[in-house]
Design a protein around this motif. Structure first.
Motif, PDB file in Angstrom:
ATOM      1  N   ASN A 187      28.185  43.096  32.467  1.00 43.07           N
ATOM      2  CA  ASN A 187      28.441  43.708  33.772  1.00 43.07           C
ATOM      3  C   ASN A 187      27.179  43.774  34.613  1.00 43.07           C
ATOM      4  N   GLN A 188      26.076  43.368  34.013  1.00 39.73           N
ATOM      5  CA  GLN A 188      24.790  43.450  34.693  1.00 39.73           C
ATOM      6  C   GLN A 188      23.962  42.224  34.321  1.00 39.73           C
ATOM      7  N   PHE A 189      23.469  41.509  35.317  1.00 40.76           N
ATOM      8  CA  PHE A 189      22.606  40.368  35.052  1.00 40.76           C
ATOM      9  C   PHE A 189      21.264  40.870  34.526  1.00 40.76           C
ATOM     10  N   ASP A 190      20.799  40.274  33.447  1.00 40.33           N
ATOM     11  CA  ASP A 190      19.499  40.613  32.883  1.00 40.33           C
ATOM     12  C   ASP A 190      18.512  39.549  33.351  1.00 40.33           C
ATOM     13  N   ASP A 201      36.384  40.559  42.364  1.00 36.52           N
ATOM     14  CA  ASP A 201      37.699  40.784  41.763  1.00 36.52           C
ATOM     15  C   ASP A 201      38.473  41.837  42.550  1.00 36.52           C
ATOM     16  N   PRO A 202      39.794  41.694  42.619  1.00 35.66           N
ATOM     17  CA  PRO A 202      40.575  42.686  43.359  1.00 35.66           C
ATOM     18  C   PRO A 202      40.520  44.075  42.741  1.00 35.66           C
ATOM     19  N   VAL A 203      40.305  44.143  41.431  1.00 33.55           N
ATOM     20  CA  VAL A 203      40.208  45.426  40.735  1.00 33.55           C
ATOM     21  C   VAL A 203      39.085  45.329  39.711  1.00 33.55           C
ATOM     22  N   THR A 204      38.224  46.342  39.669  1.00 34.41           N
ATOM     23  CA  THR A 204      37.215  46.446  38.610  1.00 34.41           C
ATOM     24  C   THR A 204      37.366  47.809  37.953  1.00 34.41           C
ATOM     25  N   TYR A 205      36.942  47.883  36.701  1.00 33.85           N
ATOM     26  CA  TYR A 205      37.120  49.099  35.905  1.00 33.85           C
ATOM     27  C   TYR A 205      35.785  49.564  35.354  1.00 33.85           C
ATOM     28  N   ASP A 206      35.629  50.881  35.227  1.00 34.78           N
ATOM     29  CA  ASP A 206      34.418  51.404  34.607  1.00 34.78           C
ATOM     30  C   ASP A 206      34.557  51.320  33.082  1.00 34.78           C
ATOM     31  N   ASP A 207      33.559  51.788  32.369  1.00 38.09           N
ATOM     32  CA  ASP A 207      33.570  51.666  30.910  1.00 38.09           C
ATOM     33  C   ASP A 207      34.672  52.481  30.247  1.00 38.09           C
ATOM     34  N   SER A 208      35.234  53.455  30.964  1.00 38.20           N
ATOM     35  CA  SER A 208      36.336  54.269  30.428  1.00 38.20           C
ATOM     36  C   SER A 208      37.702  53.703  30.792  1.00 38.20           C
ATOM     37  N   GLY A 209      37.722  52.573  31.507  1.00 37.12           N
ATOM     38  CA  GLY A 209      38.975  51.941  31.883  1.00 37.12           C
ATOM     39  C   GLY A 209      39.568  52.448  33.181  1.00 37.12           C
ATOM     40  N   ASN A 210      38.807  53.246  33.930  1.00 33.37           N
ATOM     41  CA  ASN A 210      39.285  53.761  35.213  1.00 33.37           C
ATOM     42  C   ASN A 210      39.012  52.757  36.330  1.00 33.37           C
ATOM     43  N   VAL A 211      39.955  52.666  37.281  1.00 36.57           N
ATOM     44  CA  VAL A 211      39.748  51.799  38.439  1.00 36.57           C
ATOM     45  C   VAL A 211      38.576  52.340  39.252  1.00 36.57           C
ATOM     46  N   PRO A 216      36.761  53.013  42.569  1.00 37.55           N
ATOM     47  CA  PRO A 216      37.174  53.085  43.977  1.00 37.55           C
ATOM     48  C   PRO A 216      36.309  52.204  44.870  1.00 37.55           C
ATOM     49  N   LEU A 217      36.887  51.770  45.994  1.00 40.62           N
ATOM     50  CA  LEU A 217      36.164  50.910  46.928  1.00 40.62           C
ATOM     51  C   LEU A 217      34.877  51.556  47.426  1.00 40.62           C
ATOM     52  N   SER A 218      34.842  52.871  47.516  1.00 36.89           N
ATOM     53  CA  SER A 218      33.655  53.567  48.023  1.00 36.89           C
ATOM     54  C   SER A 218      32.442  53.353  47.131  1.00 36.89           C
ATOM     55  N   GLN A 219      32.642  52.919  45.874  1.00 33.20           N
ATOM     56  CA  GLN A 219      31.527  52.686  44.952  1.00 33.20           C
ATOM     57  C   GLN A 219      31.272  51.212  44.662  1.00 33.20           C
ATOM     58  N   ARG A 220      32.179  50.337  45.078  1.00 29.24           N
ATOM     59  CA  ARG A 220      32.103  48.933  44.679  1.00 29.24           C
ATOM     60  C   ARG A 220      30.884  48.196  45.208  1.00 29.24           C
ATOM     61  N   PHE A 221      30.477  48.436  46.453  1.00 27.15           N
ATOM     62  CA  PHE A 221      29.476  47.584  47.087  1.00 27.15           C
ATOM     63  C   PHE A 221      28.219  48.337  47.497  1.00 27.15           C
ATOM     64  N   LYS A 222      27.894  49.378  46.769  1.00 33.19           N
ATOM     65  CA  LYS A 222      26.622  50.070  46.984  1.00 33.19           C
ATOM     66  C   LYS A 222      25.539  49.325  46.218  1.00 33.19           C
ATOM     67  N   ARG A 270      29.943  45.357  39.044  1.00 29.01           N
ATOM     68  CA  ARG A 270      31.214  46.004  39.367  1.00 29.01           C
ATOM     69  C   ARG A 270      31.058  47.042  40.466  1.00 29.01           C
ATOM     70  N   TYR A 271      29.931  47.742  40.476  1.00 26.89           N
ATOM     71  CA  TYR A 271      29.750  48.860  41.403  1.00 26.89           C
ATOM     72  C   TYR A 271      28.393  49.485  41.175  1.00 26.89           C
ATOM     73  N   GLN A 272      28.094  50.527  41.957  1.00 23.97           N
ATOM     74  CA  GLN A 272      26.881  51.312  41.746  1.00 23.97           C
ATOM     75  C   GLN A 272      27.265  52.527  40.915  1.00 23.97           C
ATOM     76  N   PRO A 273      26.819  52.611  39.652  1.00 26.51           N
ATOM     77  CA  PRO A 273      27.181  53.744  38.816  1.00 26.51           C
ATOM     78  C   PRO A 273      26.658  55.063  39.382  1.00 26.51           C
TER      79      PRO A 273
END
Length: 198
Positions: free
Chosen positions: A40-43, A157-167, A169-175, A181-184
């Motif tokens: 989920n993260q480029f090294d 991707d139209p949907v991404t999930y966190d490590d717990s399997g939760n969708v 939200p768009l508010s976190q996807r592109f920070k 996947r998003y900005q944790p």
């Protein structure tokens, strides 16, 4: 967005993701990165140093053939920042920026040798000039983009999930952040620890 996801309306979810990406500055893409790894993260420490624009994250441009030996997993992603396209003659603004960086006049031709000699690599020179990525012609006429930082690439991707399997939200996807996947949320204790890199 969550309503579209829950109803299985992938096309509506994708449309909303595309809009969110653009509004957050991820205006290029989707580009395609092929890999055999799950991450989920480029090294950046594992990125190839042998390609012409390395170190960088390589992807195929939209509409271009994919790099066939890249791997079986396809990552579709958006790219943010100031991207230089060297498949075209340099724009006057790019010539001026590179001239200022190198301390000499640059006109139409891309100063690959000068950047590599002065900064150790072309990508490091372009990053110093404020570019986030460079588009160039690769083997077999594949149009590539070399992205200099994981902070400038996010999943399309139209949907991404966190490590717990939760969708997510768009508010976190592109920070800003290096997870594709998003900005944790760093305020959540112990969450979002990614052990697998590129």
């Amino acid at each position: 967005y969550l309503d579209a996801v829950n109803r299985g309306n992938t096309s509506k979810a994708q449309e909303m993701v595309d809009q969110a990406a653009k509004s957050e500055g991820y205006t290029l893409g989707p580009v395609t990165h092929l890999t055999n790894s799950e991450f989920n993260q480029f090294d950046v420490s594992k990125l190839s140093k042998s390609a012409i624009m390395c170190p960088a994250i390589y992807a195929s441009m939209p509409g271009s053939k994919e790099w066939s030996f890249g791997g079986k997993r396809k990552i579709s992603a958006y790219v943010s920042g100031d991207v230089l396209d060297i498949t075209q003659p340099l724009k006057p603004s790019d010539s001026q920026r590179l001239s200022k960086l190198l301390g000499r006049e640059i006109r139409d031709s891309f100063p690959a040798f000068s950047l590599e000699k002065r900064f150790g690599s072309i990508s490091e020179g372009l990053a110093e000039a404020g570019y986030s990525a460079v588009i160039h012609a690769g083997p077999s006429d594949i149009k590539h983009i070399a992205i200099f930082s994981p902070d400038n690439i996010k999943s399309a991707d139209p949907v991404t999930y966190d490590d717990s399997g939760n969708v997510i939200p768009l508010s976190q996807r592109f920070k800003s952040g290096s997870d594709i996947r998003y900005q944790p949320d760093s305020s959540v204790n112990g969450a979002f620890n990614f052990s697998n890199g590129y």
